[in-house]
Design a protein around this motif. Structure first.
Motif, PDB file in Angstrom:
ATOM      1  N   ALA A  50       0.716  -1.358  -0.179  1.00 53.97           N
ATOM      2  CA  ALA A  50       0.126  -0.081   0.041  1.00 53.97           C
ATOM      3  C   ALA A  50       1.035   1.348   0.168  1.00 53.97           C
ATOM      4  O   ALA A  50       1.997   1.145   0.465  1.00 53.97           O
ATOM      5  N   LYS A  51       0.322   2.334  -0.667  1.00 54.04           N
ATOM      6  CA  LYS A  51       1.208   3.507  -0.545  1.00 54.04           C
ATOM      7  C   LYS A  51       0.331   4.670   0.613  1.00 54.04           C
ATOM      8  O   LYS A  51      -0.718   4.647   0.272  1.00 54.04           O
ATOM      9  N   ALA A  52       1.330   5.023   1.305  1.00 59.28           N
ATOM     10  CA  ALA A  52       0.758   6.240   2.025  1.00 59.28           C
ATOM     11  C   ALA A  52       1.130   7.658   1.756  1.00 59.28           C
ATOM     12  O   ALA A  52       1.852   7.991   0.877  1.00 59.28           O
ATOM     13  N   THR A  53      -0.130   8.405   1.980  1.00 56.09           N
ATOM     14  CA  THR A  53      -0.284   9.922   1.378  1.00 56.09           C
ATOM     15  C   THR A  53      -0.588  10.483   2.769  1.00 56.09           C
ATOM     16  O   THR A  53      -1.482  10.296   3.281  1.00 56.09           O
ATOM     17  N   SER A 105      -2.534  13.247   9.308  1.00 56.97           N
ATOM     18  CA  SER A 105      -3.529  12.255   8.922  1.00 56.97           C
ATOM     19  C   SER A 105      -2.943  11.744   7.736  1.00 56.97           C
ATOM     20  O   SER A 105      -2.597  12.276   6.603  1.00 56.97           O
ATOM     21  N   TYR A 106      -3.457  10.529   7.284  1.00 57.05           N
ATOM     22  CA  TYR A 106      -2.796   9.753   6.268  1.00 57.05           C
ATOM     23  C   TYR A 106      -3.921   8.897   5.575  1.00 57.05           C
ATOM     24  O   TYR A 106      -4.879   8.476   6.002  1.00 57.05           O
ATOM     25  N   ARG A 107      -3.723   8.847   4.343  1.00 61.18           N
ATOM     26  CA  ARG A 107      -4.493   7.847   3.326  1.00 61.18           C
ATOM     27  C   ARG A 107      -3.719   6.719   2.892  1.00 61.18           C
ATOM     28  O   ARG A 107      -2.412   6.949   2.664  1.00 61.18           O
ATOM     29  N   PHE A 108      -4.295   5.426   2.914  1.00 63.80           N
ATOM     30  CA  PHE A 108      -3.457   4.262   2.533  1.00 63.80           C
ATOM     31  C   PHE A 108      -4.061   3.674   1.333  1.00 63.80           C
ATOM     32  O   PHE A 108      -5.222   3.300   1.430  1.00 63.80           O
ATOM     33  N   THR A 109      -3.512   3.695   0.149  1.00 63.07           N
ATOM     34  CA  THR A 109      -4.056   3.175  -1.240  1.00 63.07           C
ATOM     35  C   THR A 109      -3.468   1.854  -1.393  1.00 63.07           C
ATOM     36  O   THR A 109      -2.308   1.657  -1.478  1.00 63.07           O
TER      37      THR A 109
END
Length: 262
Positions: A237-240, A255-259
């Protein structure tokens, strides 16, 4: 669906427009997550149990006012989101079959402020079914990451998985909102950001050994929801980083998004 780690603050964030994350959460549906999920699984740092537990609620979730020292107004706030009993049973099934059980069902517990405060800003209509999952302070970061991996199938079932906590969380050291950020807090926040954005998840999952871990997290409950959300995004997964600000000198609102990997 992507998974998320959302920093939550005190209940004052519901009305305090000086808190930068408030506007970020209010713009959630337009800027971050336009797709409406079928249900939401919240992992909050404010529910610590010996074994994984879900709130299996038929009807409406109660609003838990698990804080002290605020004006009476805040104790009247309600977030009457429906429970998600089918999701609770699905979470229990996934964790039990992955070796994390037996998962305990809590049939009277509502949503703590780590869940309903951000949700009140993100989804103010309170119409999406919500299930909450606990963390285990006595376990490790890697344990929570693997627990999250067991929940990965939910992403394909229309469930939004959100971890709610803070990358730094030492309440004994809080100061004014405009106070200087101590080096031990900023260094840890930067270490975590660099590890996540560069995919060094082995380091993230062994954060107990990270410099500054103990002073930033006297107890790890507010960090473990991140590991669950990261694990649920699956391998590769990629963290943003989707938001970053500070309050009270030592509380990071990173805060992070995990794709998931394609």
């Amino acid at each position: 669906m992507d998974t998320f780690f959302i920093a939550h603050g005190s209940v004052s964030m519901v009305v305090d427009e000086t808190i930068p994350e408030r506007s970020f959460l209010q713009s959630w549906k337009s800027d971050t997550m336009p797709e409406t999920p079928k249900a939401i699984l919240m992992i909050s740092g404010h529910w610590d149990t010996d074994v994984p537990s879900v709130n299996l609620i038929h009807g409406t979730n109660d609003t838990i006012h698990d804080f002290t020292g605020f004006a009476e107004f805040f104790y009247q706030l309600k977030y009457p989101a429906p429970g998600a009993p089918h999701l609770a049973q699905r979470v229990k099934e996934l964790l039990d079959t992955s070796g994390f059980g037996p998962v305990k069902e809590e049939k009277a517990r509502g949503l703590d402020h780590g869940a309903w405060v951000p949700l009140m800003l993100m989804y103010p209509e309170a119409t999406i079914p919500i299930c909450q999952l606990s963390v285990q302070n006595g376990k490790s970061a890697e344990y929570h990451y693997n627990l999250g991996k067991a929940l990965a199938p939910l992403r394909d079932e229309g469930v939004l998985i959100i971890g709610s906590g803070n990358v730094t969380h030492n309440l004994e050291a809080v100061g004014p909102n405009d106070g200087p950020i101590p080096k031990w807090a900023s260094d840890f926040d930067t270490w975590f950001k660099d590890a996540l954005l560069n995919g060094r998840y082995d380091e993230v999952n062994n954060c107990e050994k990270a410099p500054g871990m103990k002073i930033n997290h006297p107890t790890p409950d507010h960090l473990f929801p991140l590991h669950v959300a990261l694990g649920a995004a699956g391998n590769g997964a990629k963290a943003t980083l989707i938001h970053h600000s500070w309050t009270n000198s030592v509380i990071s609102y990173a805060s992070y998004r995990f794709t998931a990997a394609q």
